[in-house]
Write a protein that holds these residues in place. Structure first.
Motif, PDB file in Angstrom:
ATOM      1  N   LEU A 168       0.668  -0.809  -4.986  1.00 50.88           N
ATOM      2  CA  LEU A 168       1.777  -0.890  -5.935  1.00 50.88           C
ATOM      3  C   LEU A 168       1.402  -1.681  -7.175  1.00 50.88           C
ATOM      4  O   LEU A 168       1.638  -1.265  -8.297  1.00 50.88           O
ATOM      5  CB  LEU A 168       3.000  -1.517  -5.264  1.00 50.88           C
ATOM      6  N   PRO A 174      -1.515   7.441  -0.401  1.00 51.88           N
ATOM      7  CA  PRO A 174      -2.382   8.167  -1.330  1.00 51.88           C
ATOM      8  C   PRO A 174      -2.218   7.731  -2.786  1.00 51.88           C
ATOM      9  O   PRO A 174      -3.083   7.975  -3.607  1.00 51.88           O
ATOM     10  CB  PRO A 174      -1.962   9.627  -1.160  1.00 51.88           C
ATOM     11  N   LEU A 175      -1.116   7.070  -3.111  1.00 52.64           N
ATOM     12  CA  LEU A 175      -0.909   6.602  -4.486  1.00 52.64           C
ATOM     13  C   LEU A 175      -1.674   5.319  -4.776  1.00 52.64           C
ATOM     14  O   LEU A 175      -1.803   4.910  -5.925  1.00 52.64           O
ATOM     15  CB  LEU A 175       0.576   6.380  -4.761  1.00 52.64           C
ATOM     16  N   GLY A 176      -2.124   4.648  -3.730  1.00 53.63           N
ATOM     17  CA  GLY A 176      -2.846   3.392  -3.898  1.00 53.63           C
ATOM     18  C   GLY A 176      -1.904   2.201  -3.843  1.00 53.63           C
ATOM     19  O   GLY A 176      -0.736   2.315  -3.469  1.00 53.63           O
ATOM     20  N   ASP A 199       0.854  -1.180   0.000  1.00 54.88           N
ATOM     21  CA  ASP A 199       0.000   0.000   0.000  1.00 54.88           C
ATOM     22  C   ASP A 199       0.892   1.232   0.000  1.00 54.88           C
ATOM     23  O   ASP A 199       1.700   1.427   0.901  1.00 54.88           O
ATOM     24  CB  ASP A 199      -0.896  -0.010   1.242  1.00 54.88           C
ATOM     25  N   LEU A 200       0.762   2.055  -1.027  1.00 56.57           N
ATOM     26  CA  LEU A 200       1.581   3.257  -1.156  1.00 56.57           C
ATOM     27  C   LEU A 200       0.844   4.501  -0.678  1.00 56.57           C
ATOM     28  O   LEU A 200       1.129   5.613  -1.109  1.00 56.57           O
ATOM     29  CB  LEU A 200       2.031   3.431  -2.612  1.00 56.57           C
TER      30      LEU A 200
END
Length: 140
Positions: A135, A131-133, A128-129
């Motif tokens: 990987l 705010p980027l969602g 889980d990145l």
């Protein structure tokens, strides 16, 4: 011969002294983390403590293994997408498509086996990145 006595049963031998270059790198990382501050909290919220890294031997090994498996899975998915593009474009012969499909399936199976051997699933590798969602794209 080894000058150190063997540890008693149940005791662990201390790790060997790292080389000077590794100690310098560790000291530099330590200084960087020490200087790193948590972002300021909004005025209406109490301050939060900075996140801590778990640096015990077992968690570092497990995290590194999980990271390597994640990178391999990411590369596998990228290669698979590129292969599908080439198949859709008609760039490959039927034999090449068969060989590529078999190779990708074998890689998927090998990665699944490695994950199972170490207590992970392929879904566990999707980091889980924030705010980027995630990987890795979700596979349907």
């Amino acid at each position: 011969m080894n000058d150190e006595a063997d540890p008693a049963p149940g005791e662990r031998r201390p790790p060997p002294e790292p080389p000077p270059s590794l100690r310098r790198a560790g000291a530099a990382l330590n200084d960087a983390f020490r200087l790193l501050q948590a972002p300021p909290a909004p005025a209406d919220e109490p301050p939060r403590p900075a996140r801590r890294l778990r640096t015990d031997h077992e968690s570092v090994e497990e995290d590194l293994l999980k990271l390597v498996l994640t990178v391999v899975e990411l590369l596998r998915q990228l290669i698979e997408r590129q292969a599908l593009r080439r198949v859709d474009a008609g760039d490959l012969t039927d034999d090449q498509e068969e060989e590529l499909g078999a190779t990708l399936m074998a890689l998927h199976d090998a990665l699944s086996d490695l994950c199972a051997e170490h207590g992970y699933t392929l879904q566990d590798l999707n980091l889980d990145l924030g705010p980027l969602g995630p990987l890795l794209p979700r596979e349907d």
